[in-house]
Design an enzyme around this catalytic site. Structure first.
Site, short mmCIF file in Angstrom:
data_model
loop_
_atom_site.label_atom_id
_atom_site.label_comp_id
_atom_site.label_asym_id
_atom_site.label_seq_id
_atom_site.Cartn_x
_atom_site.Cartn_y
_atom_site.Cartn_z
N HIS A 7 0.85 -1.19 0.00
CA HIS A 7 0.00 0.00 0.00
C HIS A 7 0.88 1.24 0.00
O HIS A 7 1.84 1.33 0.77
CB HIS A 7 -0.91 0.02 1.23
CG HIS A 7 -1.72 1.28 1.36
ND1 HIS A 7 -1.68 2.09 2.48
CD2 HIS A 7 -2.60 1.86 0.52
CE1 HIS A 7 -2.49 3.12 2.32
NE2 HIS A 7 -3.07 3.01 1.15
N SER A 8 0.56 2.17 -0.90
CA SER A 8 1.16 3.50 -0.88
C SER A 8 2.69 3.41 -0.98
O SER A 8 3.22 2.82 -1.93
CB SER A 8 0.72 4.24 0.38
OG SER A 8 1.04 5.60 0.32
N GLN A 9 3.38 4.00 0.00
CA GLN A 9 4.84 4.02 -0.01
C GLN A 9 5.44 2.64 -0.27
O GLN A 9 6.46 2.51 -0.95
CB GLN A 9 5.32 4.54 1.34
CG GLN A 9 6.83 4.62 1.50
CD GLN A 9 7.23 4.70 2.96
OE1 GLN A 9 6.86 3.85 3.77
NE2 GLN A 9 7.94 5.76 3.31
#
Length: 392
Positions: free
Chosen positions: A219-221
Site C-alpha cells: 500500500h502506498s509508499q
C-alpha cells in the site's frame, strides 16, 4: 451461622460475582462497530522477526535491520499462497488488523477467506525497532496530515477528487474518536526514503525465503518496495497487489488546490517506479540511462501529466513473470496519477490489471480504504481478482 443465613450469604456472593462479571465485561470490551463476524478460527496466531543483523557502534553490538512479522493461519487454509501485507508511509501493520472504529481489518478478512496472512512492520518502524546509528534521523508526522489526506480531505480540497470522499468511519472532526485513533497510529519513520527501500527490499526477500512463494500486498509508499522484491525474486512472488502504489513515475506531485491543483515535486523515483535499481532490458548502468518524457496534455482535466520513458522503452522482464493488480479509489490523492504508474508498467512490457473502484460502482473512498466503512467490499474485489487470476 444459621442455614438460612448461609443461603442468604451465598446468594449475595453469587449475585456480586455475576454483577462484577457483567461490569467487567462492559469495561473490558473495547468500543467496536458491529461487523457481523463470528469467532476467527485460527491454526496459528503469533509473530517472529526476519533479517536481524548485528551493528556495532562505539564498540557495542546492537540488533538492526529486523522486520517484525505477525502471522495468522486459518484453521482451514484453502489457498496455498499466503498474503504478505506491507503498510505505507507513517503507518504500521495495524493498518491491516483493524479500523479506527473497531471493526476487523483486511488481515482478518483474508484469513476468513482461507489465506494465511503475514502482516509486517517496516524496518525502523513500530515493533521493528529503531537504531539511529544504522538508520539516521527520523521524520515525525503532524496531526493534520491525517485530516487533510485521509479523514476530512473533502474540506481541504487539495486535489480535484477530494470532494468525493464519503467513506470515513467518523465525523471527520479533529477530536472525533476515529480521527484520534488514526492520528495516534502514525509512527516516526526513517527520513531517507532510499534507505527505506533498501531495508524493506532485503527484509521482505528474507521473509519470502523463510515462508516460500507468496502474494505481496503493498500500500502506498510500500509500492516502491514491492517492485524490487519481485524483480529480485520473481520465483517467490506469485502476484502483486499494488494498492495505490507509490508514484507517479519519476517525479513527486505536490497538491496545491484550485485552480492549478498540481505542482511538480522532486525526482523521487529515478528508476521509474523505484529509487533503487531494477532489472531493465536492455540493461542500464544507472538511473541516468533511463530517458524520460512528459505528456504534453493530461489524459483528463483532473489528472496530472504523466512521465514515461522515451521510446524505444526499456522493458522490465522480471515484472512480466507474475500477475499484478493496481487498485485505485475514487476520492484518493492517487486518483489523479495512478494511471501514470499503470501506463509506465505497460510501456515496459508488464501487463497489470487496473481496477478503479469507481468503475465498479464503489464510491467515496480515500487513500486509506482498508480503514474505511466499506473496507470489506473493497477486500472482496481483491479476493475475486485473486480467485480469477492466481492459479494454484
Amino acid at each position: 451461622m444459621k442455614t438460612n443465613d448461609i443461603m442468604t450469604y451465598a446468594g449475595l456472593v453469587l449475585a456480586l460475582i455475576v454483577a462484577g462479571a457483567a461490569v467487567f465485561g462492559v469495561l473490558a470490551k473495547p468500543a467496536r462497530a458491529d461487523d457481523g463476524d463470528g469467532p476467527l478460527m485460527l491454526a496459528r496466531d503469533g509473530f517472529f522477526y526476519v533479517n536481524a543483523k548485528t551493528t556495532s557502534v562505539n564498540g557495542k553490538d546492537y540488533v538492526s535491520h529486523q522486520m517484525y512479522v505477525e502471522v495468522r493461519v486459518p484453521a482451514k487454509q484453502t489457498h496455498p499462497y499466503p498474503i504478505i501485507m506491507v503498510h505505507g508511509g507513517t503507518m504500521s501493520g495495524t493498518n491491516y488488523t483493524g479500523t479506527p472504529d473497531g471493526r476487523e481489518g483486511w488481515a482478518q478478512y483474508f484469513v476468513r477467506q482461507g489465506y494465511a496472512v503475514y502482516v509486517v512492520d517496516q524496518p525502523g518502524r513500530a515493533r521493528s525497532g529503531y537504531l539511529t546509528a544504522a538508520y539516521g534521523p527520523t521524520n515525525n508526522v503532524q496531526k493534520d496530515n491525517a485530516l487533510s489526506r485521509f479523514v476530512a480531505q473533502e474540506k481541504f480540497k487539495l486535489w480535484p477528487q477530494a470532494v468525493l470522499h464519503t467513506q470515513w468511519p467518523g465525523t471527520g472532526e479533529p477530536d472525533d474518536p476515529a480521527t484520534i485513533q488514526l492520528a495516534a497510529s502514525q509512527m516516526p519513520a526513517i527520513a531517507d526514503f532510499n534507505e527505506q527501500q533498501i531495508l524493506n527490499r532485503d527484509a521482505l526477500i528474507a521473509l519470502l525465503e523463510k515462508i516460500g512463494p507468496s502474494i505481496l500486498l503493498t500500500h502506498s509508499q510500500a509500492g516502491a518496495f514491492g517492485w524490487p522484491v519481485a524483480d529480485a525474486r520473481p520465483d517467490l512472488v506469485k502476484a502483486i497487489l499494488a494498492i495505490e502504489p507509490n508514484g507517479p513515475p519519476f517525479y513527486q506531485v505536490e497538491f496545491i488546490g484550485a485552480p492549478d491543483w498540481f505542482k511538480q515535486g522532486t525526482l523521487a523515483l529515478p528508476y521509474g517506479i523505484t529509487a533503487v535499481p531494477l532489472t531493465y532490458s536492455p540493461p542500464i548502468k544507472d538511473a541516468s540511462d533511463l530517458k524520460m518524457v512528459q505528456q504534453d496534455k493530461a489524459d483528463a482535466p483532473d489528472h496530472v501529466r504523466c512521465y514515461a520513458q522515451a521510446e524505444p522503452a526499456r522493458q522490465l522482464p522480471n515484472l512480466q513473470k507474475m500477475p499484478i493488480l493496481v487498485l485505485t479509489s475514487e476520492a484518493s490523492y492517487h486518483a489523479p496519477y495512478d494511471h501514470c504508474t499503470v501506463n509506465y508498467l505497460r510501456q515496459a512490457g508488464v501487463k497489470p490489471t487496473y481496477i478503479r473502484l469507481v468503475d465498479l460502482g464503489i464510491h467515496g473512498n480515500s487513500h486509506v480504504m482498508m480503514l474505511e466503512k466499506n473496507n470489506k467490499e473493497i477486500a472482496a474485489v481483491i479476493a475475486k481478482w485473486l480467485d480469477d487470476t492466481v492459479k494454484e
